[in-house]
Design a protein around this motif. Structure first.
Motif, PDB file in Angstrom:
ATOM      1  N   SER A 174      38.439  36.474  35.230  1.00 44.93           N
ATOM      2  CA  SER A 174      39.084  36.920  36.461  1.00 44.93           C
ATOM      3  C   SER A 174      39.186  35.776  37.471  1.00 44.93           C
ATOM      4  O   SER A 174      40.218  35.579  38.114  1.00 44.93           O
ATOM      5  CB  SER A 174      38.304  38.098  37.057  1.00 44.93           C
ATOM      6  OG  SER A 174      38.918  38.543  38.249  1.00 44.93           O
ATOM      7  N   GLY A 234      41.930  33.561  36.779  1.00 43.12           N
ATOM      8  CA  GLY A 234      43.261  34.127  36.936  1.00 43.12           C
ATOM      9  C   GLY A 234      43.816  34.713  35.663  1.00 43.12           C
ATOM     10  O   GLY A 234      45.014  34.993  35.565  1.00 43.12           O
ATOM     11  N   ASN A 262      43.497  41.206  34.647  1.00 42.53           N
ATOM     12  CA  ASN A 262      44.180  42.159  35.520  1.00 42.53           C
ATOM     13  C   ASN A 262      43.233  42.736  36.566  1.00 42.53           C
ATOM     14  O   ASN A 262      43.657  43.495  37.435  1.00 42.53           O
ATOM     15  CB  ASN A 262      44.773  43.302  34.687  1.00 42.53           C
ATOM     16  CG  ASN A 262      45.913  42.838  33.796  1.00 42.53           C
ATOM     17  OD1 ASN A 262      46.677  41.938  34.172  1.00 42.53           O
ATOM     18  ND2 ASN A 262      46.037  43.424  32.612  1.00 42.53           N
ATOM     19  N   SER A 314      40.313  42.114  39.572  1.00 40.16           N
ATOM     20  CA  SER A 314      39.847  41.115  40.527  1.00 40.16           C
ATOM     21  C   SER A 314      38.362  40.840  40.313  1.00 40.16           C
ATOM     22  O   SER A 314      37.633  41.706  39.813  1.00 40.16           O
ATOM     23  CB  SER A 314      40.066  41.620  41.958  1.00 40.16           C
ATOM     24  OG  SER A 314      39.148  42.665  42.267  1.00 40.16           O
ATOM     25  N   ASN A 324      46.222  35.294  42.061  1.00 41.17           N
ATOM     26  CA  ASN A 324      46.020  35.183  40.621  1.00 41.17           C
ATOM     27  C   ASN A 324      45.796  33.733  40.186  1.00 41.17           C
ATOM     28  O   ASN A 324      45.678  33.453  39.002  1.00 41.17           O
ATOM     29  CB  ASN A 324      47.224  35.751  39.864  1.00 41.17           C
ATOM     30  CG  ASN A 324      47.307  37.260  39.988  1.00 41.17           C
ATOM     31  OD1 ASN A 324      46.292  37.942  40.051  1.00 41.17           O
ATOM     32  ND2 ASN A 324      48.525  37.786  40.030  1.00 41.17           N
TER      33      ASN A 324
END
Length: 230
Positions: free
Chosen positions: A16, A19, A22, A24, A56
């Motif tokens: 995460s 990036g 999906n 955070s 992202n």
């Protein structure tokens, strides 16, 4: 209180932060907190700030932020002075210079987490030898057989599958090493372009990493048992 993520949860957090997820970073940590005993936890500021930006893009980390990240994971406690010494001296060639301006990439942070796990059992000279077999030019990510995050995730999966730690000798004389090797051999090859020899090399180092983490667990259990009973 310090949040204690499993290594599998930490691998999701690393993806995460890079990036490549999906979800955070904040939501991953929040989910881990919701499955833990209800109490007050401190979420590192860089995760909170990243959540507000909702970007992202890969998040670069300072050495202090890497320490905060590592301390979210069970049995991975680090000190800022240790990280500074490792980067400047002990594993300088493992990590390389900051890849994102003045900050370190998530792959570099993952490499430090791997080094920390191996440090439970090995000196730096052996760690460099072990990791070179998988990551080749250790400061160059382009010639890795597998990314540091993906490697970390693979042995996290093995550790998470050991729901009940078997005894050192299991039924029919099978050892713990045999048990772990069987788990590793059941893993699907993560990248189709890996040759058989390359995948075999990765699996050997995975076994070393899993056994090293288990060694850390056993040492901690022994220390806890002593402090609680004597």
């Amino acid at each position: 209180m310090t949040i204690q993520l499993t290594r599998l949860q930490m691998s999701k957090l690393l993806y995460s932060l890079k990036g490549d997820s999906n979800h955070s970073p904040y939501s991953i940590v929040e989910k881990a907190i919701n499955t833990a005993p209800k109490t007050q936890y401190d979420i590192p500021n860089f995760i909170i700030k990243h959540n507000k930006k909702r970007s992202n893009m890969e998040l670069g980390l300072s050495t202090n932020e890497i320490v905060s990240l590592a301390n979210l994971c069970e049995l991975t406690a680090l000190k800022s002075t240790s990280i500074q010494n490792w980067i400047k001296r002990d594993v300088k060639e493992l990590i390389g210079s900051p890849e994102l301006g003045k900050k370190y990439s998530i792959d570099q942070a993952a490499m430090l987490l791997i080094v920390k796990d191996l440090k439970q059992s090995f000196e730096f000279e052996k760690i460099r030898k072990v990791l070179t077999s998988v990551f080749n030019t250790l400061s160059d990510r382009s010639d890795d057989l597998i990314s540091p995050i993906a490697f970390y995730e693979l042995y996290a999966k093995i550790l998470s599958s050991l729901d009940v730690l078997p005894s050192l000798t299991i039924g029919n004389g099978h050892t713990l090493k045999h048990f772990i090797t069987k788990k590793i051999n059941a893993l699907p090859k993560p990248l189709p372009e890996l040759s058989i020899n390359q995948w075999e090399t990765i699996k050997i180092v995975l076994g070393i990493a899993v056994l090293s983490v288990l060694s850390s667990h056993m040492q901690t259990l022994a220390q806890t048992h002593l402090s609680e009973n004597l």
